[in-house]
Write a protein that holds these residues in place. Structure first.
Motif, mmCIF file in Angstrom:
data_model
loop_
_atom_site.group_PDB
_atom_site.id
_atom_site.type_symbol
_atom_site.label_atom_id
_atom_site.label_comp_id
_atom_site.label_asym_id
_atom_site.label_seq_id
_atom_site.Cartn_x
_atom_site.Cartn_y
_atom_site.Cartn_z
ATOM 1 N N VAL A 44 31.404 -51.645 -4.799
ATOM 2 C CA VAL A 44 30.353 -51.303 -5.760
ATOM 3 C C VAL A 44 30.221 -52.344 -6.874
ATOM 4 O O VAL A 44 29.127 -52.592 -7.375
ATOM 5 N N GLU A 45 31.330 -52.989 -7.229
ATOM 6 C CA GLU A 45 31.255 -53.999 -8.290
ATOM 7 C C GLU A 45 30.466 -55.231 -7.827
ATOM 8 O O GLU A 45 29.793 -55.873 -8.615
ATOM 9 N N ARG A 46 30.575 -55.541 -6.526
ATOM 10 C CA ARG A 46 29.770 -56.667 -5.980
ATOM 11 C C ARG A 46 28.282 -56.382 -6.169
ATOM 12 O O ARG A 46 27.512 -57.255 -6.515
ATOM 13 N N PHE A 47 27.933 -55.139 -5.885
ATOM 14 C CA PHE A 47 26.522 -54.760 -6.035
ATOM 15 C C PHE A 47 26.128 -54.756 -7.510
ATOM 16 O O PHE A 47 25.092 -55.269 -7.896
ATOM 17 N N LYS A 48 26.985 -54.140 -8.307
ATOM 18 C CA LYS A 48 26.676 -53.973 -9.729
ATOM 19 C C LYS A 48 26.521 -55.329 -10.415
ATOM 20 O O LYS A 48 25.651 -55.507 -11.265
ATOM 21 N N ASN A 49 27.364 -56.279 -10.040
ATOM 22 C CA ASN A 49 27.331 -57.582 -10.700
ATOM 23 C C ASN A 49 26.487 -58.613 -9.963
ATOM 24 O O ASN A 49 26.488 -59.782 -10.321
ATOM 25 N N ALA A 50 25.801 -58.175 -8.934
ATOM 26 C CA ALA A 50 24.999 -59.133 -8.157
ATOM 27 C C ALA A 50 23.886 -59.732 -9.017
ATOM 28 O O ALA A 50 23.256 -59.033 -9.802
ATOM 29 N N ASN A 51 23.659 -61.032 -8.858
ATOM 30 C CA ASN A 51 22.487 -61.652 -9.493
ATOM 31 C C ASN A 51 21.234 -61.026 -8.935
ATOM 32 O O ASN A 51 20.266 -60.812 -9.634
ATOM 33 N N ARG A 52 21.272 -60.820 -7.636
ATOM 34 C CA ARG A 52 20.124 -60.215 -6.954
ATOM 35 C C ARG A 52 20.572 -59.766 -5.575
ATOM 36 O O ARG A 52 21.612 -60.210 -5.065
ATOM 37 N N ILE A 53 19.771 -58.923 -5.009
ATOM 38 C CA ILE A 53 19.985 -58.486 -3.635
ATOM 39 C C ILE A 53 18.871 -59.114 -2.803
ATOM 40 O O ILE A 53 17.702 -59.073 -3.200
ATOM 41 N N ILE A 54 19.248 -59.716 -1.692
ATOM 42 C CA ILE A 54 18.228 -60.274 -0.799
ATOM 43 C C ILE A 54 18.261 -59.439 0.480
ATOM 44 O O ILE A 54 19.317 -59.272 1.095
ATOM 45 N N ILE A 55 17.121 -58.887 0.844
ATOM 46 C CA ILE A 55 17.056 -58.105 2.083
ATOM 47 C C ILE A 55 16.392 -58.970 3.146
ATOM 48 O O ILE A 55 15.306 -59.511 2.915
ATOM 49 N N ILE A 56 17.049 -59.097 4.284
ATOM 50 C CA ILE A 56 16.459 -59.870 5.384
ATOM 51 C C ILE A 56 16.313 -58.986 6.623
ATOM 52 O O ILE A 56 17.186 -58.155 6.915
ATOM 53 N N ALA A 57 15.224 -59.162 7.319
ATOM 54 C CA ALA A 57 14.948 -58.330 8.491
ATOM 55 C C ALA A 57 13.710 -58.871 9.196
ATOM 56 O O ALA A 57 13.104 -59.842 8.736
ATOM 57 N N CYS A 58 13.353 -58.239 10.296
ATOM 58 C CA CYS A 58 12.136 -58.591 11.042
ATOM 59 C C CYS A 58 11.359 -57.302 11.340
ATOM 60 O O CYS A 58 11.941 -56.230 11.464
ATOM 61 N N GLY A 59 10.068 -57.452 11.509
ATOM 62 C CA GLY A 59 9.225 -56.361 12.009
ATOM 63 C C GLY A 59 9.303 -55.101 11.174
ATOM 64 O O GLY A 59 9.216 -55.115 9.945
ATOM 65 N N THR A 60 9.462 -53.987 11.872
ATOM 66 C CA THR A 60 9.537 -52.688 11.212
ATOM 67 C C THR A 60 10.685 -52.637 10.205
ATOM 68 O O THR A 60 10.551 -52.061 9.119
#
Ligand code: F6R
Length: 367
Positions: A44-60
């Protein structure tokens, strides 16, 4: 094996009350006021202190990612970017060990998504997987993750995996928001109670719209174009509605944020253009009303997805599909269901092979 349904796709559309419930099972503990997700909590600390979250995916899965951006930014106030895996991997993206990269993939085998994740990992990012297929390649390479538990999806066009992905992203957004203090306890409690009731809302939509949509679909068997419009959370839902239609019925369809219409697509509107517009009460309703007026003035055929009891949009629409009212963040789940059915029945009436559309494969293991 199709459980009495004519196609896997229809079976999977109807499984959604159960698959959404299964995705929340053991995670959403409404009485206790807790969301349990080991994959998130352990880091949770990785998420909390993240500069940003990058979501990667294709299509749906990329469409689910776009809704994830709205969810995580609204409730956890962490900056999110969403990118097609195929673009991300080839543009020398800036990634640091302060970034969290979330990959969304039903199959867990999509080549571009896998390669993008490897790149992010090499650059030191924390990588998280949202997969449906247990022990798939993406699930194995990620540092942590959450399975969607939608059950096997056989139809090539993704349906129940999509709503399960939205469910997981909602849980993640609420959990992070609660933890970092951006989502207050009272709001958290009322949102999770509402989330818990979403399988029931989906059940209601399935039974109240199933027959009506078969009738609507008959009127569009010979159509060659469609526009899908929505705003806010329902803009990605419009993209997904359009993708479903083109994949299985081979009708050209485009999804757009409704306000972008006047920047180009409005030129396409005449009496031969059907426009599916997602217009629930919560979420820029007044703005949508004016978009619908613009379409009406140009004689476009309006298929409106609205809340029960809606007046303003319904009065202008040629076809009205009613869905129950929810908080805006849940409306893409509920609104997607009739759009899946619409795409399905139009394709069936056109004689298309809905479970195995031409040129498509269930998992895209080549780039
Ligand atoms: C749409 C569809 C495809 C997949 C895409 C990603 O109905 O099935 O657009 O969503 O190929 O696949 P996954 O999620 O397996 O990475």
């Amino acid at each position: 094996e199709k459980g009495g349904y004519e196609h896997f796709m229809l079976k999977e559309i109807f499984e959604q009350p159960k698959s959404i419930h299964d995705t929340m099972r053991g995670r959403l503990l409404v009485e206790e006021g807790v969301i349990k997700m080991a994959g998130i909590w352990d880091h949770v600390e990785r998420f909390k202190n993240a500069n940003r979250i990058i979501i990667i995916a294709c299509g749906t899965s990329w469409h689910a990612g776009l809704i994830g951006e709205y969810l995580i930014e609204e409730y956890a106030r962490i900056p999110v970017e969403v990118e097609y895996a195929s673009e991300f991997r080839y543009r020398n993206p800036i990634i640091t060990d302060k970034d969290v990269v979330i990959a969304i993939s039903q199959s867990g085998e999509t080549a571009d998504t896998m390669a993008a994740l490897k790149l992010a990992k090499e650059k030191g990012a924390f990588i998280y997987g949202i997969c449906n297929v247990v022990d798939s390649s993406i699930a194995r390479i990620t540092d942590a993750g959450s399975y969607t538990h939608a059950g096997p999806e056989i139809g090539v066009a993704s349906t129940k995996a999509f709503t399960a992905q939205l469910t997981i992203l909602t849980l993640i957004a609420f959990k992070l928001g609660k933890h970092n203090g951006n989502l207050g306890n009272a709001d958290f409690m009322s949102l999770i109670a509402e989330l818990d009731a979403i399988p029931k809302r989906v059940e209601e939509v399935l039974s109240s719209t199933h027959e009506q949509i078969q009738q609507i679909a008959k009127d569009f068997v010979s159509t060659s174009n469609f526009l899908y419009l929505g705003r806010g959370y329902n803009y990605p839902a419009a993209l997904e509605g359009a993708l479903k239609l083109k994949e299985i019925s081979y009708i050209h369809a485009e999804g757009y944020p409704a306000a972008e219409m006047k920047h180009g697509p409005i030129a396409l509107i005449d009496e031969n253009m059907p426009i599916v517009i997602i217009a629930p009460k919560k979420g820029h309703y007044d703005k949508i009303v004016s978009n619908v007026q613009e379409i009406k003035a140009r004689k476009g055929k309006i298929i409106a997805v609205v809340n029960k009891g809606d007046r303003q949009v319904s009065e202008m629409a040629d076809y009205v599909i009613e869905i129950p009212e929810t908080s805006e963040c849940f409306s893409p789940i509920v609104a997607s269901v009739p759009l899946q059915l619409l795409a399905y029945y139009i394709a069936v009436y056109r004689g298309a092979n809905v479970d195995q559309p031409r040129n498509l494969a269930k998992s895209v293991t080549v780039e």
